[in-house]
Scaffold this motif. Structure first.
Motif, short mmCIF file in Angstrom:
data_model
loop_
_atom_site.label_atom_id
_atom_site.label_comp_id
_atom_site.label_asym_id
_atom_site.label_seq_id
_atom_site.Cartn_x
_atom_site.Cartn_y
_atom_site.Cartn_z
N UNK A 170 -9.80 75.92 16.93
CA UNK A 170 -10.11 75.66 15.52
C UNK A 170 -9.15 76.43 14.62
N UNK A 171 -9.01 75.94 13.39
CA UNK A 171 -8.15 76.60 12.42
C UNK A 171 -8.87 77.82 11.85
N UNK A 172 -8.11 78.87 11.58
CA UNK A 172 -8.71 80.07 11.00
C UNK A 172 -9.45 79.77 9.70
N UNK A 173 -8.91 78.85 8.92
CA UNK A 173 -9.50 78.54 7.63
C UNK A 173 -10.84 77.83 7.76
N UNK A 174 -11.15 77.33 8.97
CA UNK A 174 -12.36 76.54 9.16
C UNK A 174 -13.53 77.34 9.71
N UNK A 175 -13.27 78.53 10.22
CA UNK A 175 -14.34 79.29 10.88
C UNK A 175 -15.08 80.17 9.87
N UNK A 176 -16.24 80.65 10.26
CA UNK A 176 -17.06 81.45 9.34
C UNK A 176 -16.50 82.85 9.18
N UNK A 177 -17.02 83.58 8.18
CA UNK A 177 -16.58 84.95 7.94
C UNK A 177 -16.87 85.85 9.12
N UNK A 201 -6.93 79.60 15.84
CA UNK A 201 -7.37 80.92 16.26
C UNK A 201 -6.47 81.44 17.39
N UNK A 202 -6.20 80.60 18.38
CA UNK A 202 -5.36 81.04 19.49
C UNK A 202 -3.94 81.36 19.02
N UNK A 203 -3.40 80.55 18.14
CA UNK A 203 -2.06 80.82 17.62
C UNK A 203 -2.01 82.15 16.88
N UNK A 204 -3.08 82.47 16.16
CA UNK A 204 -3.11 83.74 15.43
C UNK A 204 -3.14 84.92 16.38
N UNK A 205 -3.81 84.77 17.52
CA UNK A 205 -3.83 85.84 18.52
C UNK A 205 -2.46 86.01 19.16
N UNK A 206 -1.81 84.90 19.45
CA UNK A 206 -0.48 84.95 20.05
C UNK A 206 0.55 85.51 19.08
N UNK A 207 0.37 85.21 17.79
CA UNK A 207 1.34 85.65 16.78
C UNK A 207 1.43 87.17 16.69
#
Length: 231
Positions: free
Chosen positions: A138-145, A100-106
């Motif tokens: 956590x990985x984006x693929x692991x979190x809820x909708x 999740x954090x990497x996706x925000x930084x990206x």
């Protein structure tokens, strides 16, 4: 939300035309979004509300027409800069193979994005949206909708846009999270009079709550900012 040559609109689209397969979805539509405005797109399922949001964001390559931001026409070469100011948040965000954090930084890795990633700001937005800090790892693929939808909104707001285009932002949220979302959007609008929101939602009660958070007087809500585009 009619457009006019003298409009001081933040965003304006003129002569929108779009045909998908055998269906003509839009024909010569012109519309505008003024600064400080909340626009609710209203219409039945399949009417084209999501597609209209994509047209406003410049993401719908099949559409023809002219798009203006702050009075200036948005040309293809200026699209990267335009997307620094106007952010589209899809109903079902993409699940990248990142934390999740990497996706925000990206989001800040694109050359047209000004500024740097602000971890403190991200964590404050997480708190506002009732997201635990531990979600960052956590990985984006692991979190809820519902969590993914709120993370996508955090990513959008971190970019400090002037206009946010939201597609069914409350669809996968429980009542408590919906209320938190409405309060955050209201606060986001109030801190800068030039900001605007266009939202597509089937949740009429949630939209009303969001608008009333933003404009506490029902009279102001009705007379000033509840605009529905019947597609």
């Amino acid at each position: 939300m009619p457009a006019s040559p003298t409009s001081t609109a933040l965003l304006r689209i003129e002569g929108l035309d779009l045909a998908l397969e055998s269906r003509h979805l839009f024909s010569d539509i012109s519309a505008s979004v003024d600064r400080g405005q909340v626009v609710v797109l209203d219409g039945p399922s399949g009417a084209g509300k999501t597609t209209f949001l994509r047209c406003l964001s410049g993401l719908e390559s099949r559409a023809s027409g002219r798009l203006y931001f702050g009075g200036d026409e948005v040309l293809p070469k200026g699209m990267p800069g335009f997307r620094q100011h106007v952010v589209y948040v899809a109903q079902t965000p993409a699940r990248f193979s990142l934390s999740v954090q990497e996706s925000l930084q990206a989001a800040f890795s694109f050359h047209h994005q000004a500024g740097d990633y602000d971890d403190a700001h991200a964590l404050q937005l997480f708190a506002d949206l009732l997201l635990p800090e531990s979600l960052m790892e956590r990985r984006l693929a692991e979190i809820s909708g519902g969590e993914a939808a709120r993370v996508a909104l955090v990513r959008a707001l971190l970019l400090k846009p002037e206009l946010v285009l939201l597609d069914e932002p409350a669809a996968s949220l429980d009542p408590e999270a919906r209320s938190a979302l409405a309060e955050l959007l209201a606060s986001w609008l109030k801190t800068n009079a030039d900001r605007s929101i266009v939202v597509c939602s089937h949740e009429a009660s949630w939209c009303q709550a969001c608008l009333l958070y933003t404009y506490p007087s029902p009279r102001d809500c009705v007379s000033n900012i509840v605009l529905r585009l019947m597609l």
